[in-house]
Design a protein around this motif. Structure first.
Motif, PDB file in Angstrom:
ATOM      1  N   HIS A  64      36.924  11.453   8.400  1.00 39.75           N
ATOM      2  CA  HIS A  64      36.257  10.271   7.838  1.00 39.75           C
ATOM      3  C   HIS A  64      36.979   9.001   8.283  1.00 39.75           C
ATOM      4  O   HIS A  64      38.149   9.047   8.669  1.00 39.75           O
ATOM      5  CB  HIS A  64      36.297  10.308   6.302  1.00 39.75           C
ATOM      6  N   SER A  65      36.287   7.895   8.159  1.00 41.27           N
ATOM      7  CA  SER A  65      36.919   6.587   8.346  1.00 41.27           C
ATOM      8  C   SER A  65      36.903   5.884   6.993  1.00 41.27           C
ATOM      9  O   SER A  65      36.000   6.078   6.186  1.00 41.27           O
ATOM     10  CB  SER A  65      36.167   5.761   9.392  1.00 41.27           C
ATOM     11  N   ALA A  66      37.935   5.095   6.760  1.00 41.88           N
ATOM     12  CA  ALA A  66      38.034   4.344   5.513  1.00 41.88           C
ATOM     13  C   ALA A  66      38.526   2.937   5.829  1.00 41.88           C
ATOM     14  O   ALA A  66      39.372   2.769   6.706  1.00 41.88           O
ATOM     15  CB  ALA A  66      39.013   5.032   4.548  1.00 41.88           C
ATOM     16  N   ARG A  77      45.029   3.225   3.632  1.00 36.65           N
ATOM     17  CA  ARG A  77      43.619   3.522   3.364  1.00 36.65           C
ATOM     18  C   ARG A  77      43.185   2.988   2.003  1.00 36.65           C
ATOM     19  O   ARG A  77      43.956   3.000   1.037  1.00 36.65           O
ATOM     20  CB  ARG A  77      43.356   5.016   3.442  1.00 36.65           C
ATOM     21  N   ARG A  96      37.975   4.519  -0.935  1.00 35.93           N
ATOM     22  CA  ARG A  96      36.752   5.230  -0.552  1.00 35.93           C
ATOM     23  C   ARG A  96      36.571   5.224   0.955  1.00 35.93           C
ATOM     24  O   ARG A  96      36.935   4.272   1.638  1.00 35.93           O
ATOM     25  CB  ARG A  96      35.528   4.564  -1.173  1.00 35.93           C
ATOM     26  N   THR A  97      35.991   6.304   1.461  1.00 36.69           N
ATOM     27  CA  THR A  97      35.648   6.376   2.881  1.00 36.69           C
ATOM     28  C   THR A  97      34.406   5.523   3.125  1.00 36.69           C
ATOM     29  O   THR A  97      33.751   5.062   2.186  1.00 36.69           O
ATOM     30  CB  THR A  97      35.343   7.828   3.301  1.00 36.69           C
ATOM     31  N   THR A 113      39.219   8.912  -1.344  1.00 37.06           N
ATOM     32  CA  THR A 113      40.263   9.265  -0.373  1.00 37.06           C
ATOM     33  C   THR A 113      41.515   9.848  -1.020  1.00 37.06           C
ATOM     34  O   THR A 113      42.444  10.228  -0.315  1.00 37.06           O
ATOM     35  CB  THR A 113      40.672   8.040   0.473  1.00 37.06           C
ATOM     36  N   THR A 156      45.995  10.981   5.477  1.00 37.44           N
ATOM     37  CA  THR A 156      45.861   9.943   6.490  1.00 37.44           C
ATOM     38  C   THR A 156      46.256  10.515   7.843  1.00 37.44           C
ATOM     39  O   THR A 156      47.297  11.143   7.986  1.00 37.44           O
ATOM     40  CB  THR A 156      46.756   8.732   6.148  1.00 37.44           C
ATOM     41  N   CYS A 172      30.128   8.319   8.257  1.00 36.81           N
ATOM     42  CA  CYS A 172      31.241   7.460   8.667  1.00 36.81           C
ATOM     43  C   CYS A 172      31.068   7.025  10.122  1.00 36.81           C
ATOM     44  O   CYS A 172      31.338   5.871  10.468  1.00 36.81           O
ATOM     45  CB  CYS A 172      32.578   8.174   8.483  1.00 36.81           C
TER      46      CYS A 172
END
Length: 89
Positions: free
Chosen positions: A30-32, A41, A44-45, A51, A56, A82
């Motif tokens: 995922h990206s956040a 981070r 939330r993503t 998260t 990470t 994402c």
């Protein structure tokens, strides 16, 4: 791509018991967004997942044109929501 942190949603241990130094498998990438003013981070993503229990990634998006925001070896595990959000950035 400053302001983006790559996080791993973890699955079951790769080989047995995590308490004995075993690694957890990556279930989804995922990206956040980073917390304001940091490279940590956020909560939330991009797809809205919490998260807290995610790890990470050491991978840092380069910000270069045509570079991926995720590590190439995890291309088949990227969260589609994402990924779509990252395309919009």
């Amino acid at each position: 791509m400053s302001g983006v942190v790559v996080v791993y949603e973890l699955g079951q241990p790769v080989t047995g018991n995590v308490s004995h130094g075993e690694q957890l498998s990556v279930r989804r990438v995922h990206s956040a967004p980073a917390a304001p003013g940091t490279s940590v981070r956020g909560p939330r993503t991009m797809c809205g997942k919490d998260t807290f229990a995610m790890e990470t990634a050491e991978w840092k998006p380069s910000g270069q044109p045509d570079s991926s925001w995720f590590a190439p070896e995890y291309a088949d595990l990227v969260c589609p929501e994402c990924d779509a959000a990252m395309d919009d950035r």
